[in-house]
Design an enzyme around this catalytic site. Structure first.
Site, PDB file in Angstrom:
ATOM      1  CG  ASN A   7      -1.692   1.269   1.397  1.00 18.01           C
ATOM      2  OD1 ASN A   7      -1.792   2.061   0.463  1.00 18.01           O
ATOM      3  ND2 ASN A   7      -2.272   1.475   2.574  1.00 18.01           N
ATOM      4  CD1 TRP A   8       4.019   1.215  -2.622  1.00 16.42           C
ATOM      5  CD2 TRP A   8       3.802   2.109  -4.663  1.00 16.42           C
ATOM      6  NE1 TRP A   8       4.861   0.534  -3.465  1.00 16.42           N
ATOM      7  CE2 TRP A   8       4.747   1.069  -4.724  1.00 16.42           C
ATOM      8  CE3 TRP A   8       3.500   2.811  -5.833  1.00 16.42           C
ATOM      9  CZ2 TRP A   8       5.409   0.719  -5.904  1.00 16.42           C
ATOM     10  CZ3 TRP A   8       4.149   2.458  -7.012  1.00 16.42           C
ATOM     11  CH2 TRP A   8       5.090   1.430  -7.039  1.00 16.42           C
ATOM     12  CE  LYS A   9      -0.089   3.438   4.601  1.00 11.62           C
ATOM     13  NZ  LYS A   9      -0.001   3.568   6.049  1.00 11.62           N
ATOM     14  CG  HIS A  92      -5.829   2.453   4.972  1.00 11.98           C
ATOM     15  ND1 HIS A  92      -5.365   3.402   5.856  1.00 11.98           N
ATOM     16  CD2 HIS A  92      -4.874   1.507   4.897  1.00 11.98           C
ATOM     17  CE1 HIS A  92      -4.170   3.034   6.294  1.00 11.98           C
ATOM     18  NE2 HIS A  92      -3.850   1.887   5.732  1.00 11.98           N
ATOM     19  CD  GLU A  94      -2.734   5.909   6.395  1.00 13.31           C
ATOM     20  OE1 GLU A  94      -2.716   5.938   5.152  1.00 13.31           O
ATOM     21  OE2 GLU A  94      -1.844   5.367   7.084  1.00 13.31           O
ATOM     22  CD  GLU A 164      -3.743  -2.107   7.202  1.00 14.60           C
ATOM     23  OE1 GLU A 164      -2.675  -2.458   6.693  1.00 14.60           O
ATOM     24  OE2 GLU A 164      -4.249  -0.996   6.979  1.00 14.60           O
ATOM     25  N   GLY A 170       2.354   2.484  10.640  1.00 18.89           N
ATOM     26  CA  GLY A 170       3.375   3.524  10.472  1.00 18.89           C
ATOM     27  C   GLY A 170       4.067   3.918  11.769  1.00 18.89           C
ATOM     28  CB  SER A 210       4.896  -1.569  11.914  1.00 18.33           C
ATOM     29  OG  SER A 210       4.563  -0.197  12.066  1.00 18.33           O
ATOM     30  N   GLY A 231       2.740  -1.065   4.219  1.00 15.27           N
ATOM     31  CA  GLY A 231       2.862   0.348   3.864  1.00 15.27           C
ATOM     32  C   GLY A 231       4.325   0.728   3.681  1.00 15.27           C
ATOM     33  N   GLY A 232       4.929   1.273   4.731  1.00 18.72           N
ATOM     34  CA  GLY A 232       6.294   1.800   4.655  1.00 18.72           C
ATOM     35  C   GLY A 232       7.292   0.852   4.012  1.00 18.72           C
TER      36      GLY A 232
HETATM   37  P1  PGA Z   1       2.633   0.408   7.536  1.00 21.27           P
HETATM   38  O1  PGA Z   1       1.208   0.651   6.853  1.00 21.27           O
HETATM   39  O2  PGA Z   1       3.141  -0.917   7.027  1.00 21.27           O
HETATM   40  O3  PGA Z   1       3.465   1.566   7.107  1.00 21.27           O
HETATM   41  O4  PGA Z   1       2.391   0.372   9.010  1.00 21.27           O
HETATM   42  C1  PGA Z   1       0.303  -0.405   6.639  1.00 21.27           C
HETATM   43  C2  PGA Z   1      -0.975   0.140   6.071  1.00 21.27           C
HETATM   44  O5  PGA Z   1      -1.400   1.233   6.492  1.00 21.27           O
HETATM   45  O6  PGA Z   1      -1.603  -0.489   5.199  1.00 21.27           O
END
Ligand code: PGA
Length: 249
Positions: A7-9, A92, A94, A164, A170, A210, A231-232
């Site tokens: 998930n590149w956001k 998500h 966010e 999640e 993050g 994470s 994500g990251g």
């Molecule tokens: P993260 O994000 O791996 O950076 O914690 C995961 C996500 O929000 O899908």
């Protein structure tokens, strides 16, 4: 088969995305899992071409609930399907926290995804306060019941759920494998209540928050965790590849 989805956001221009894919492809030739990249809308065209002939599948990060019309800033399922998008993230945290997404809009977006032949990745997860209050299971059960309202069994079988925990996204904090497994089991219990145990057992549950090369294998070793939403650690090809290659299925 397990799914490792990036998930590149809101990261990467189209040029950066294409360079990433060129770097990733040779690193994951022996991967035994399914691999997807959920990229920003502006990268979809470039990435759809760059992944041709590889095992990488294309994903988006949101989908409009309507087919077309006066919905400024939204992108419909047909617009995504045109570029070969297969997966789409829905709900998500966010989006829920910063963009007013609710269980009701999540439900509408899921229905739109199924209607367009896309496979949604539904995100659920609790805040730190909810976990501390000891009501994680009830909270996630409620998210699922609302999000899946009026979604028939034949559609839900195409659903992937990403557990999640918000406190792990993050932050560098990860759910322990035991926490992830026990929440995944409670998700399956809710699904059994909403559908039946056979259907529940078939729905793929990912962990996200994470996840990285260091903790992926322990999380993926859990019976009910069938992959990760990353994500990251999906932003650098080498990091993402080492998670993909940790996956032992
Ligand atoms: P993260 O994000 O791996 O950076 O914690 C995961 C996500 O929000 O899908």
């Amino acid at each position: 088969m397990n799914l490792i989805a990036g998930n590149w956001k809101m990261n990467k221009t189209s040029d950066e995305a294409k360079a990433f894919v060129a770097e990733l492809i040779p690193l994951i030739r022996k991967a035994k899992c399914e691999v997807a990249l959920c990229v920003p809308f502006t990268c979809i065209d470039g990435v759809s071409k760059a992944i041709k002939g590889s095992k990488i599948k294309l994903g988006a990060q949101n989908i409009a609930w309507a087919d077309h019309g006066a919905f400024t800033g939204e992108v419909s399922g047909a617009m995504l399907a045109e570029f070969g998008v297969e997966y789409v993230i829905v709900g998500h945290s966010e989006r829920r926290q910063m963009f007013g997404e609710t269980n009701e809009t999540v439900n509408k977006r899921l229905k739109a995804a199924f209607k367009s032949g896309l496979k949604p990745i539904l995100c659920v997860g609790e805040s730190n306060e909810t976990r501390m209050a000891g009501i994680t299971r009830e909270f996630i059960g409620g998210q699922l019941r609302n999000a899946l309202e009026d979604i028939p069994a034949e559609d839900v079988l195409k659903l992937t759920i990403a557990y999640e925990p918000i406190w792990a996204i993050g932050t560098g904090l990860t759910a322990t494998p035991e926490q992830a497994e026990s929440t995944a089991k409670s998700i399956r219990r809710t699904l059994t209540g909403l559908y039946d145990s056979k259907i529940s057992a078939k729905i793929r549950i990912l962990y996200g928050g994470s996840m990285n090369a260091g903790n992926a294998s322990a999380l993926l070793a859990q019976n009910n965790i069938k992959g990760g939403l990353i994500g990251g650690a999906s932003l650098k090809a080498a990091d993402f590849a080492s998670i993909i290659n940790y996956d032992k299925n």
